[in-house]
Design a protein around this motif. Structure first.
Motif, mmCIF file in Angstrom:
data_model
loop_
_atom_site.group_PDB
_atom_site.id
_atom_site.type_symbol
_atom_site.label_atom_id
_atom_site.label_comp_id
_atom_site.label_asym_id
_atom_site.label_seq_id
_atom_site.Cartn_x
_atom_site.Cartn_y
_atom_site.Cartn_z
ATOM 1 N N GLU A 159 0.909 -1.301 -0.097
ATOM 2 C CA GLU A 159 0.112 0.168 0.123
ATOM 3 C C GLU A 159 0.892 1.184 -0.151
ATOM 4 O OE1 GLU A 159 -3.610 -2.212 2.357
ATOM 5 O OE2 GLU A 159 -2.752 -0.538 3.263
ATOM 6 N N LEU A 160 2.275 1.270 0.349
ATOM 7 C CA LEU A 160 2.987 2.407 0.311
ATOM 8 C C LEU A 160 3.746 2.600 -1.100
ATOM 9 C CD1 LEU A 160 3.838 2.170 3.748
ATOM 10 C CD2 LEU A 160 2.518 4.079 3.028
ATOM 11 N N ILE A 161 4.360 1.287 -1.537
ATOM 12 C CA ILE A 161 5.164 1.153 -2.633
ATOM 13 C C ILE A 161 4.385 1.678 -3.906
ATOM 14 C CG2 ILE A 161 6.762 -0.299 -4.016
ATOM 15 C CD1 ILE A 161 7.749 0.491 -1.283
ATOM 16 N N PRO A 162 5.185 2.693 -4.958
ATOM 17 C CA PRO A 162 4.486 2.745 -6.412
ATOM 18 C C PRO A 162 4.285 1.594 -6.997
ATOM 19 C CG PRO A 162 6.301 4.401 -5.741
ATOM 20 C CD PRO A 162 6.457 3.039 -4.848
ATOM 21 N N ALA A 163 3.017 1.516 -7.866
ATOM 22 C CA ALA A 163 2.551 0.445 -8.499
ATOM 23 C C ALA A 163 3.573 -0.095 -9.768
ATOM 24 C CB ALA A 163 1.232 0.832 -9.224
ATOM 25 N N ARG A 164 4.279 0.927 -9.989
ATOM 26 C CA ARG A 164 4.943 0.575 -11.292
ATOM 27 C C ARG A 164 6.359 -0.379 -10.859
ATOM 28 N NH1 ARG A 164 5.940 5.388 -9.827
ATOM 29 N NH2 ARG A 164 8.326 6.047 -9.081
ATOM 30 N N VAL A 165 6.702 -0.361 -9.510
ATOM 31 C CA VAL A 165 7.837 -0.949 -9.076
ATOM 32 C C VAL A 165 7.616 -2.098 -7.970
ATOM 33 C CG1 VAL A 165 9.462 0.430 -9.602
ATOM 34 C CG2 VAL A 165 8.530 0.573 -7.377
ATOM 35 N N ARG A 166 6.140 -2.293 -7.788
ATOM 36 C CA ARG A 166 5.567 -3.056 -6.469
ATOM 37 C C ARG A 166 6.033 -4.494 -6.540
ATOM 38 N NH1 ARG A 166 0.443 -1.727 -6.805
ATOM 39 N NH2 ARG A 166 -0.175 -3.632 -8.218
ATOM 40 N N GLY A 167 5.939 -5.060 -7.701
ATOM 41 C CA GLY A 167 6.630 -6.367 -8.131
ATOM 42 C C GLY A 167 8.038 -6.701 -7.585
ATOM 43 N N ARG A 168 8.773 -6.048 -8.171
ATOM 44 C CA ARG A 168 10.275 -6.253 -7.943
ATOM 45 C C ARG A 168 10.632 -5.965 -6.516
ATOM 46 N NH1 ARG A 168 12.533 -1.815 -11.931
ATOM 47 N NH2 ARG A 168 10.662 -2.137 -12.902
ATOM 48 N N ILE A 169 10.017 -4.803 -5.902
ATOM 49 C CA ILE A 169 10.274 -4.534 -4.397
ATOM 50 C C ILE A 169 9.775 -5.593 -3.458
ATOM 51 C CG2 ILE A 169 9.803 -2.956 -2.624
ATOM 52 C CD1 ILE A 169 11.979 -2.120 -4.853
ATOM 53 N N SER A 409 -1.790 -10.219 -2.003
ATOM 54 C CA SER A 409 -2.052 -9.100 -1.396
ATOM 55 C C SER A 409 -2.560 -7.969 -2.410
ATOM 56 C CB SER A 409 -0.541 -8.562 -0.871
ATOM 57 O OG SER A 409 0.505 -8.260 -1.750
ATOM 58 N N GLU A 410 -2.323 -8.203 -3.632
ATOM 59 C CA GLU A 410 -2.874 -7.165 -4.774
ATOM 60 C C GLU A 410 -4.447 -7.643 -5.216
ATOM 61 O OE1 GLU A 410 1.094 -6.246 -7.379
ATOM 62 O OE2 GLU A 410 0.064 -8.418 -7.862
ATOM 63 N N ILE A 411 -4.777 -8.612 -5.165
ATOM 64 C CA ILE A 411 -6.122 -8.863 -6.081
ATOM 65 C C ILE A 411 -7.395 -9.157 -5.136
ATOM 66 C CG2 ILE A 411 -4.735 -10.286 -7.818
ATOM 67 C CD1 ILE A 411 -5.352 -12.932 -6.370
ATOM 68 N N ARG A 480 -0.361 -1.615 -12.160
ATOM 69 C CA ARG A 480 -1.675 -1.091 -11.936
ATOM 70 C C ARG A 480 -2.100 -0.787 -10.407
ATOM 71 N NH1 ARG A 480 -5.836 -5.538 -14.257
ATOM 72 N NH2 ARG A 480 -7.394 -3.993 -13.314
ATOM 73 N N SER A 481 -2.780 0.083 -10.383
ATOM 74 C CA SER A 481 -3.005 0.356 -8.961
ATOM 75 C C SER A 481 -4.004 -0.446 -8.167
ATOM 76 C CB SER A 481 -3.714 1.594 -8.767
ATOM 77 O OG SER A 481 -5.260 1.665 -9.218
ATOM 78 N N LEU A 482 -3.874 -0.592 -6.733
ATOM 79 C CA LEU A 482 -4.477 -1.589 -6.154
ATOM 80 C C LEU A 482 -5.896 -1.462 -6.301
ATOM 81 C CD1 LEU A 482 -2.323 -1.640 -2.835
ATOM 82 C CD2 LEU A 482 -2.095 -3.281 -4.538
ATOM 83 N N GLU A 483 -6.390 -0.226 -6.368
ATOM 84 C CA GLU A 483 -7.900 0.044 -6.493
ATOM 85 C C GLU A 483 -8.239 -0.408 -7.736
ATOM 86 O OE1 GLU A 483 -6.200 2.067 -3.395
ATOM 87 O OE2 GLU A 483 -5.407 2.129 -5.332
ATOM 88 N N SER A 484 -7.695 -0.300 -8.914
ATOM 89 C CA SER A 484 -7.974 -0.931 -10.169
ATOM 90 C C SER A 484 -8.109 -2.307 -10.099
ATOM 91 C CB SER A 484 -7.083 -0.414 -11.359
ATOM 92 O OG SER A 484 -5.920 -0.942 -11.459
#
Length: 502
Positions: A159-169, A409-411, A480-484
């Motif tokens: 919820e704190l990490i930007p969507a574009r790098v959420r996977g790798r982080i 945690s995303e879906i 993609r944003s968590l909300e989408s």
């Protein structure tokens, strides 16, 4: 951020916390460039997996020393590797579910402070164990804290990490477990050397390593903010806006330029805690395919890891005549391979995409384990080549297993995130950590090559099957944003606000 006229449907049994609010906080978080603010979050929250890896590895390696005369505790090797291990797993499952529910109700920050404190206290007290029953209680409580960490930390990070790098982080953070495992393997070699430490001292100091590292993490974690997304759903929109504004000012000073305007806004009806029944209904009724996906990914990786890692020392000593005191060196190599997988492949989960990468790592690791099983059955491997095969298998499997935590945690909706992580973690851990050892202990410990081959094939089959499930019903969640990905239960549509179709 501004208020919306009251009158939107509240839905469910949750208490409403004022009128609906239009906010762009999620979009503002996702468009932030990487900065020291994000590093503080990663260090404060992500490094706890190093503790978990350290904990599990050290306990596994000190089992023989604890059973020796003069260790200061009356316990057998079997009690450490079976009873204590099962209680640690049971504690982790119970802790995940207990703290997961509280994390969704009371907030991410409050719980990731409490769970770490529980872990630290239990680990510290374990060092003073003098009898088996006390050691068992300490292991359960240590697992109780670690299980809670999985739910609180993964939800806060995503919820704190930007969507574009959420996977790798997320992958690198979950993969850091193996840094702790490697450190634990090497540390146990020194701490169990009776030329350096007495029989009843070295194993106690081993638990002290986790306590010292945990205290450092606790100090850093004090400065990690609450999840603004969680604050929005609990009637604390002004606080969420303030936290994001502080992060924006920090990033702008660091970058020396003004940030771009955020994307779309969302309307939230603050509702506080959602009932457990509403959460269960949402997950099973609204997202049945995603529930099947989460279970497949967690069960597959749990059984594969038990097929390979549970009996690795027994395999090395039984089939390859490796001295018991030297198995830690082989495990350290395997641990490094496990960490390199998420580290080197993580960025592909954001660029190539979740579905092809998760399916590929799951199926690929299963195929490699089938190949390892065949070579082992043919007698074509020695200790070094077997370790090389395991390292290749787990290089892929570790990236896939870390992606399992990322996926669940995303879906699912924000209000259910921590509990969903806890549920899938508990199911996977229970099957892999309880059923797995019971199954693989008998197969690997029999000393018959065919039985060990069967253990490998079971783990490989479940991993490959999970990869196929991902290929068919996986979610394209990259960038993609968590909300989408999953509309928050607190979100209010145009139809609900105006009474007319959106």
């Amino acid at each position: 951020m501004q208020g919306i006229a009251a009158g939107a449907r509240s839905g469910g049994a949750a208490k409403d916390y004022g009128p609906p609010v239009r906010t762009d906080v999620p979009a503002r978080l996702d468009r932030l460039p990487w900065s020291r603010w994000h590093w503080r979050i990663v260090i404060g929250l992500g490094t706890v997996w190093i503790l978990d890896g350290l904990e599990v590895t050290i306990v596994g390696n000190i089992a023989g020393r604890l059973a020796e005369p003069g260790s200061g505790i009356a316990i057998s090797t079997a009690q450490v590797t079976t009873t204590a291990a099962a209680l640690y797993v049971a504690g982790a499952c119970v802790g995940a579910l207990f703290f997961g529910r509280l994390t969704d109700r009371l907030g991410r920050k409050k719980l990731f402070m409490i769970t770490l404190a529980v872990y630290l206290a239990a680990t510290a007290v374990t060092a003073f164990s003098w009898t088996a029953w006390f050691f068992f209680i300490c292991r359960f409580l240590t697992g109780f804290g670690i299980g809670g960490e999985y739910a609180a930390i993964n939800s806060a990070i995503d919820e704190l990490i930007p969507a574009r790098v959420r996977g790798r982080i997320d992958l690198i953070i979950n993969g850091s477990f193996w840094i702790g495992a490697a450190v634990g393997a090497f540390a146990s070699i020194a701490l169990l050397d009776t030329a350096l430490f007495a029989t009843d001292v070295g194993w106690r100091l081993a638990f002290g390593i986790g306590v010292v590292l945990g205290l450092v993490i606790l100090l850093v974690r004090r400065h990690v903010p609450e999840s603004p997304r969680w604050l929005l759903t609990h009637g604390r929109a002004a606080e969420a806006d303030r936290l994001v504004a502080e992060a924006e000012r920090t990033v702008e000073r660091e970058a020396g330029k003004t940030l771009d305007k955020p994307g779309e806004s969302i309307v939230i009806q603050p509702r506080g805690a959602i009932s457990f029944l509403a959460i269960a209904r949402t997950v099973t009724r609204d997202y049945p395919r995603r529930t099947v996906l989460g279970l497949a990914l967690f069960v597959g990786q749990a059984f594969l890891y038990n097929a390979v890692t549970f009996g690795y020392a027994v395999i090395l000593t039984t089939f390859f005549d490796v001295p018991e005191g030297h198995t830690g060196y082989y495990f350290a190599v395997i641990a490094i391979g496990n960490f390199l997988g998420p580290l080197l492949l993580g960025h592909l989960f954001d660029s190539v995409g979740r579905k092809p990468m998760i399916a590929g790592t799951y199926i690929g690791s299963g195929v490699l384990l089938f190949g390892t099983a065949y070579l082992f059955q043919q007698g074509s491997l020695d200790a070094v080549s077997m370790t090389a095969c395991w390292t290749a298998v787990l290089f892929l499997a570790s990236a896939g297993a870390s992606a399992a935590y990322l996926t669940v945690s995303e879906i699912f909706p924000l209000e259910t995130r921590a509990l969903c992580i806890a549920f899938f973690y508990a199911v996977g851990t229970a099957l892999g950590g309880i059923t797995g050892p019971l199954l693989f202990n008998g197969l690997v410990g029999s000393g018959v090559p065919g039985d060990t081959t069967l253990a490998f094939c079971i783990g490989a089959s479940l991993m490959a099957l999970a990869g196929l499930v991902e290929a068919f019903i996986g979610v394209r969640a990259e960038r993609r944003s968590l909300e989408s990905l999953a509309r928050p239960l607190s979100a209010v549509s145009q139809e609900e606000r105006t009474g007319t179709p959106a």
